[in-house]
Write a protein that holds these residues in place. Structure first.
Motif, short mmCIF file in Angstrom:
data_model
loop_
_atom_site.label_atom_id
_atom_site.label_comp_id
_atom_site.label_asym_id
_atom_site.label_seq_id
_atom_site.Cartn_x
_atom_site.Cartn_y
_atom_site.Cartn_z
N LEU A 27 0.82 -1.21 0.00
CA LEU A 27 0.00 0.00 0.00
C LEU A 27 0.86 1.26 0.00
O LEU A 27 0.48 2.27 -0.60
N ARG A 28 2.01 1.21 0.66
CA ARG A 28 2.91 2.37 0.61
C ARG A 28 3.38 2.61 -0.82
O ARG A 28 3.45 3.76 -1.28
N TYR A 29 3.71 1.54 -1.51
CA TYR A 29 4.16 1.69 -2.89
C TYR A 29 3.05 2.27 -3.77
O TYR A 29 3.29 3.22 -4.53
N GLY A 35 14.16 0.60 -1.46
CA GLY A 35 13.18 0.67 -2.52
C GLY A 35 12.75 2.10 -2.80
O GLY A 35 12.66 2.54 -3.95
N LEU A 36 12.49 2.86 -1.73
CA LEU A 36 12.13 4.27 -1.90
C LEU A 36 13.23 5.03 -2.64
O LEU A 36 12.94 5.89 -3.48
N TRP A 87 12.82 4.15 -6.26
CA TRP A 87 11.60 4.66 -6.88
C TRP A 87 11.60 6.18 -6.98
O TRP A 87 11.17 6.74 -8.00
N ILE A 88 12.07 6.87 -5.93
CA ILE A 88 11.95 8.33 -5.88
C ILE A 88 13.26 9.01 -6.27
O ILE A 88 13.31 9.80 -7.22
N ILE A 89 14.31 8.72 -5.51
CA ILE A 89 15.56 9.43 -5.73
C ILE A 89 16.14 9.11 -7.11
O ILE A 89 16.55 10.00 -7.86
N SER A 90 16.16 7.81 -7.45
CA SER A 90 16.67 7.40 -8.76
C SER A 90 15.61 7.47 -9.85
O SER A 90 15.90 7.22 -11.02
N ASN A 91 14.38 7.80 -9.48
CA ASN A 91 13.26 7.94 -10.41
C ASN A 91 13.10 6.69 -11.29
O ASN A 91 12.99 6.76 -12.50
#
Length: 635
Positions: free
Chosen positions: A447-449, A524-525, A528-532
């Protein structure tokens, strides 16, 4: 009884009758209170409930965090104008908008077409071209990127974790089995619980997973001197046990509010025993693949065998296909379905010809459906998934009452149950967290993802999202229909060490949380976010040309202007609202803000932030919000 006139405005007055001398109005406190509007409207009581008012931005985000797989800013703003009940009406009116099985088959056909184009003489067909179970994950992710029936997909995810079937150890990587089962959940999500358990019972994915496929009657051939090694074979009890323990009534008798009943010695009262299981197992006999010629015929099981309901066989063989037993001179036909009466839960399925065995299944499911435990059992499970791990007995009682009777005399109406859960004062009361430290639940990793995917509104140019979710599962150990056991990724009664244990409360999702799993989540974050790099794009056949328009990423360039030192709090407030429903505490927001302000930033002559530095600063802000304790616990 005392009465007084409560005038809210010059144009709208209410007569309030109350049974107590002191009463706190609002926040859902309506016990013993009736409200009649001067317009004679029947819903005047809503003036004392949060559902009687249009939600503000935080209330909108909070509701959508329970009713969807993560709110988008546009949805939060839309709900403020539309209202919660109108949104629910709209969602319930939608038919299932996405068919996973069709999408898997279309992907499969594109593989066949592509291979044929490269080698016209290859004779490629759907039957001889293999497609892996990741095709289901691609279909599921595509659906959740485009489907408008957002509530349905949230409820179906919850149902998939209650009525568990899993590709682990089953289905031979067959995406059709998974897609068909999930389509069935989507179809029944707003239907009746009785229809749902019927569809589950007759679905091949459940029959294979819980091992009652080709389950046959007790083999009563006697042991004799001429046949000394013959062993009696009894019906498989796996499904009989799980449909009672996990899908309907649980282990102990319940009051309507979900608390356990006690006997004269203060002990919990079991709902069933081994005899109940043994007798119920006899009911689920004689079921096989839809294409079978006889019970036990496993020939020609294909990818599509999982897409059609099970077929009933009263006998385990036909005149043409006779089973041989022990002695080559002895042939016999054995019952596929168990004859005779079957008594369980203090009720009896009557004896009838085995040819009418489907009526045994119907009677057994009716007995289960009408057991008084089902209402509180399902109420608690659904509340736990959608709202809070520790609902009060009063909350469970209200929802179980709706399950028992939707107001029109109908039992098991899941649409009415879902509506009641999401509109309940305990779900909508924004102050509940202050009064109950165990309120809410830990957001589970998947759910966070999805919260991130929706909150940052993942987009690409094509509208086709090919996310196989293999790396995602390796990092968070969770994705649809991939539970490690029939008990789901976590058990509803799991008690973590610490304050919850001391308070006698449960924290189901904490069963997935430890130092390693959280480190994997943070890694994972970062990806997903930093490395886009939020999705895992695979080609669907060897040699396929990469399609960049199907490989999405997070574009936050519109927010670069908020990367300025004097506007960074505005940015954090925005994503605090979208991702955390505005719950990040001021002291934690200040910590995050200070981290970002200490990151390098330069501006051009017009005061516009450098794009690279702005992007880095904002992505770090989102990262820090999504690891904050206030985000992780959704209240």
């Amino acid at each position: 009884m005392k009465n007084f006139i409560l005038c809210v405005t010059a144009l709208l007055c209410f007569r309030v009758s109350y049974a107590q001398t002191n009463k706190t109005f609002g926040k859902g406190n309506i016990k013993g209170v009736t409200v009649n509007a001067s317009s004679n409207a029947s819903n005047g009581i809503k003036t004392l409930m949060s559902t009687g008012y249009m939600p503000n931005s935080k209330a909108s985000s909070r509701f959508l965090s329970q009713a969807t797989l993560g709110p988008k800013l546009s949805e939060i703003q839309g709900l403020q104008n539309q209202g919660i009940e109108a949104w629910l009406d709209q969602q319930f009116a939608m038919s299932p908008s996405f068919n996973l099985q069709n999408y898997v088959q279309n992907m499969h056909q594109s593989m066949v077409d592509s291979l044929t184009a490269r080698n016209p003489t290859g004779n490629y067909t759907l039957s001889n071209v293999f497609i892996d179970d990741w095709a289901f994950d691609v279909a599921w992710f595509q659906a959740n990127m485009v489907a408008a029936d957002r509530l349905r997909w949230r409820v179906s995810l919850a149902l998939s974790q209650i009525f568990v079937t899993s590709r682990i150890s089953a289905f031979d990587d067959n995406p059709y089995a998974l897609a068909s089962y999930y389509d069935m959940l989507n179809k029944n999500a707003f239907g009746n619980y009785r229809s749902l358990i019927d569809s589950i019972t007759y679905h091949p994915a459940m029959a294979v997973y819980l091992t009652y496929m080709n389950n046959h009657a007790t083999d009563t051939l006697a042991i004799s001197a001429s046949n000394p090694t013959k062993k009696q074979v009894f019906p498989d009890e796996n499904y009989a046990r799980e449909i009672l323990q996990l899908f309907s009534i649980g282990l102990f008798e319940l009051n309507n509010n979900g608390t356990e009943k006690k006997d004269a010695n203060g002990k919990s009262i079991p709902t069933y025993d081994n005899d109940d299981i043994g007798n119920l197992a006899k009911v689920f006999t004689g079921l096989s693949w839809s294409h079978s010629r006889y019970l036990g015929d496993n020939n020609n099981v294909t990818k599509w065998s999982y897409t059609k309901p099970l077929k009933f066989f009263p006998r385990d063989s036909s005149d043409k296909y006779i089973r041989w037993w022990a002695n080559p001179t002895s042939w016999r036909i054995v019952n596929g379905h168990e004859p005779g009466t079957k008594t369980f839960l203090n009720q009896t399925v009557p004896s009838r010809p085995v040819t009418d065995g489907k009526l045994d299944i119907k009677d057994a499911l009716d007995i289960i459906f009408n057991h008084p435990n089902v209402g509180p059992f399902m109420a608690r499970r659904l509340i736990q998934h959608l709202v809070s791990s520790n609902p009060t007995p009063e909350f469970v009682d209200r929802i179980a009452t709706v399950f028992n009777n939707n107001g029109a005399g109908v039992r098991g109406d899941l649409k009415a149950v879902i509506r009641a859960i999401l509109l309940d004062p305990e779900a909508r009361d924004c102050c509940a967290e202050k009064e109950n430290v165990a309120y809410g639940h830990l957001r589970e990793p998947f759910l966070r993802y999805m919260n991130l995917v929706n909150g940052l509104e993942l987009r690409n140019q094509s509208g086709t999202y090919r996310n196989v979710m293999v790396d995602l599962y390796d990092r968070i150990e969770q994705k649809p229909l991939y539970s490690p056991s029939v008990f789901n990724f976590y058990q509803p009664g799991y008690v973590p060490d610490g304050p919850l244990q001391a308070a006698g409360k449960v924290g189901p999702e904490f069963q997935m949380l430890n130092s390693l799993s959280f480190a994997n989540y943070m890694n994972g974050l970062h990806k997903w976010i930093i490395s886009n790099d939020p999705v895992e794009y695979w080609g669907i056949f060897s040699g396929e040309v990469y399609k960049p328009d199907q490989d999405p990423n997070f574009n936050i360039s519109a927010d670069y202007v908020l990367a300025k030192d004097n506007r960074i709090r505005e940015f954090l407030d925005k994503y605090n609202l979208i991702l955390a429903q505005g719950r990040i505490k001021p002291e934690n927001m200040s910590i995050i803000q200070n981290v970002l302000l200490n990151m390098p930033m330069t501006y051009d002559v017009n005061g516009v932030p450098d794009a690279t530095l702005a992007d880095r600063r904002l992505r770090m802000g989102i990262f820090l919000i999504m690891i904050a304790p206030d985000y992780l616990i959704n209240k």
